[in-house]
Design a protein around this motif. Sequence first.
Motif, PDB file in Angstrom:
ATOM      1  N   VAL A  36       0.836  -1.201   0.000  1.00  0.00           N
ATOM      2  CA  VAL A  36       0.000   0.000   0.000  1.00  0.00           C
ATOM      3  C   VAL A  36       0.876   1.259   0.000  1.00  0.00           C
ATOM      4  O   VAL A  36       0.577   2.226  -0.706  1.00  0.00           O
ATOM      5  CB  VAL A  36      -0.983  -0.007   1.190  1.00  0.00           C
ATOM      6  CG1 VAL A  36      -1.715   1.316   1.312  1.00  0.00           C
ATOM      7  CG2 VAL A  36      -1.970  -1.160   1.043  1.00  0.00           C
ATOM      8  N   ALA A  37       1.956   1.240   0.743  1.00  0.00           N
ATOM      9  CA  ALA A  37       2.861   2.392   0.767  1.00  0.00           C
ATOM     10  C   ALA A  37       3.470   2.638  -0.613  1.00  0.00           C
ATOM     11  O   ALA A  37       3.593   3.792  -1.050  1.00  0.00           O
ATOM     12  CB  ALA A  37       3.953   2.192   1.807  1.00  0.00           C
ATOM     13  N   ALA A  38       3.823   1.574  -1.307  1.00  0.00           N
ATOM     14  CA  ALA A  38       4.375   1.724  -2.653  1.00  0.00           C
ATOM     15  C   ALA A  38       3.348   2.338  -3.601  1.00  0.00           C
ATOM     16  O   ALA A  38       3.697   3.159  -4.456  1.00  0.00           O
ATOM     17  CB  ALA A  38       4.850   0.371  -3.181  1.00  0.00           C
ATOM     18  N   GLU A  39       2.101   1.975  -3.443  1.00  0.00           N
ATOM     19  CA  GLU A  39       1.033   2.522  -4.290  1.00  0.00           C
ATOM     20  C   GLU A  39       0.753   3.990  -3.986  1.00  0.00           C
ATOM     21  O   GLU A  39       0.426   4.762  -4.874  1.00  0.00           O
ATOM     22  CB  GLU A  39      -0.267   1.748  -4.066  1.00  0.00           C
ATOM     23  CG  GLU A  39      -0.267   0.330  -4.536  1.00  0.00           C
ATOM     24  CD  GLU A  39      -1.521  -0.410  -4.082  1.00  0.00           C
ATOM     25  OE1 GLU A  39      -2.454   0.221  -3.541  1.00  0.00           O
ATOM     26  OE2 GLU A  39      -1.563  -1.634  -4.254  1.00  0.00           O
ATOM     27  N   THR A  40       0.829   4.348  -2.726  1.00  0.00           N
ATOM     28  CA  THR A  40       0.374   5.662  -2.284  1.00  0.00           C
ATOM     29  C   THR A  40       1.487   6.681  -2.080  1.00  0.00           C
ATOM     30  O   THR A  40       1.216   7.867  -1.956  1.00  0.00           O
ATOM     31  CB  THR A  40      -0.403   5.550  -0.958  1.00  0.00           C
ATOM     32  OG1 THR A  40       0.474   5.024   0.039  1.00  0.00           O
ATOM     33  CG2 THR A  40      -1.628   4.658  -1.123  1.00  0.00           C
ATOM     34  N   GLY A  41       2.715   6.200  -1.991  1.00  0.00           N
ATOM     35  CA  GLY A  41       3.830   7.102  -1.736  1.00  0.00           C
ATOM     36  C   GLY A  41       4.072   7.372  -0.273  1.00  0.00           C
ATOM     37  O   GLY A  41       4.883   8.227   0.076  1.00  0.00           O
ATOM     38  N   ALA A  42       3.404   6.657   0.601  1.00  0.00           N
ATOM     39  CA  ALA A  42       3.617   6.823   2.039  1.00  0.00           C
ATOM     40  C   ALA A  42       4.985   6.263   2.416  1.00  0.00           C
ATOM     41  O   ALA A  42       5.489   5.328   1.793  1.00  0.00           O
ATOM     42  CB  ALA A  42       2.525   6.110   2.832  1.00  0.00           C
ATOM     43  N   ASP A  43       5.570   6.838   3.442  1.00  0.00           N
ATOM     44  CA  ASP A  43       6.807   6.302   4.007  1.00  0.00           C
ATOM     45  C   ASP A  43       6.443   5.199   4.990  1.00  0.00           C
ATOM     46  O   ASP A  43       5.355   5.211   5.571  1.00  0.00           O
ATOM     47  CB  ASP A  43       7.582   7.398   4.733  1.00  0.00           C
ATOM     48  CG  ASP A  43       8.083   8.467   3.781  1.00  0.00           C
ATOM     49  OD1 ASP A  43       8.506   8.116   2.660  1.00  0.00           O
ATOM     50  OD2 ASP A  43       8.050   9.651   4.155  1.00  0.00           O
ATOM     51  N   VAL A  44       7.375   4.267   5.184  1.00  0.00           N
ATOM     52  CA  VAL A  44       7.153   3.163   6.120  1.00  0.00           C
ATOM     53  C   VAL A  44       8.306   3.124   7.112  1.00  0.00           C
ATOM     54  O   VAL A  44       9.466   3.260   6.727  1.00  0.00           O
ATOM     55  CB  VAL A  44       7.084   1.801   5.383  1.00  0.00           C
ATOM     56  CG1 VAL A  44       6.969   0.655   6.369  1.00  0.00           C
ATOM     57  CG2 VAL A  44       5.944   1.786   4.397  1.00  0.00           C
TER      58      VAL A  44
END
Length: 96
Positions: A36-44
């Motif tokens: 989901v982070a890869a799709e949305t650009g969120a940092d993890v």
Amino acid sequence: MLRLFKRSGAAPVTVTLVGKPGCHLCDDARRTVREVAAETGADVEELDITAPDFDPALKQEYWEQIPVTLVNGARHDFWRVDAERLRKAIAAAARG
């Protein structure tokens, strides 16, 4: 890589995964969070609840609920991560 929510004016979003080594639910959650982070650009970021420097109060609160996910520091979910629900939380956090 598709970044749905990283656009100018969008607030940065960090998804934190609190888990521990050897936890199969943590492994499942990690895959979902990263996808989901890869799709949305969120940092993890990942935090190991068994690390000696882990906050004792949070350890007591989260120990029986790991994996725990947080979005921008606010508790989002525990045990299982629903990808669609996480996408919505990231979108809301990106809007501010």
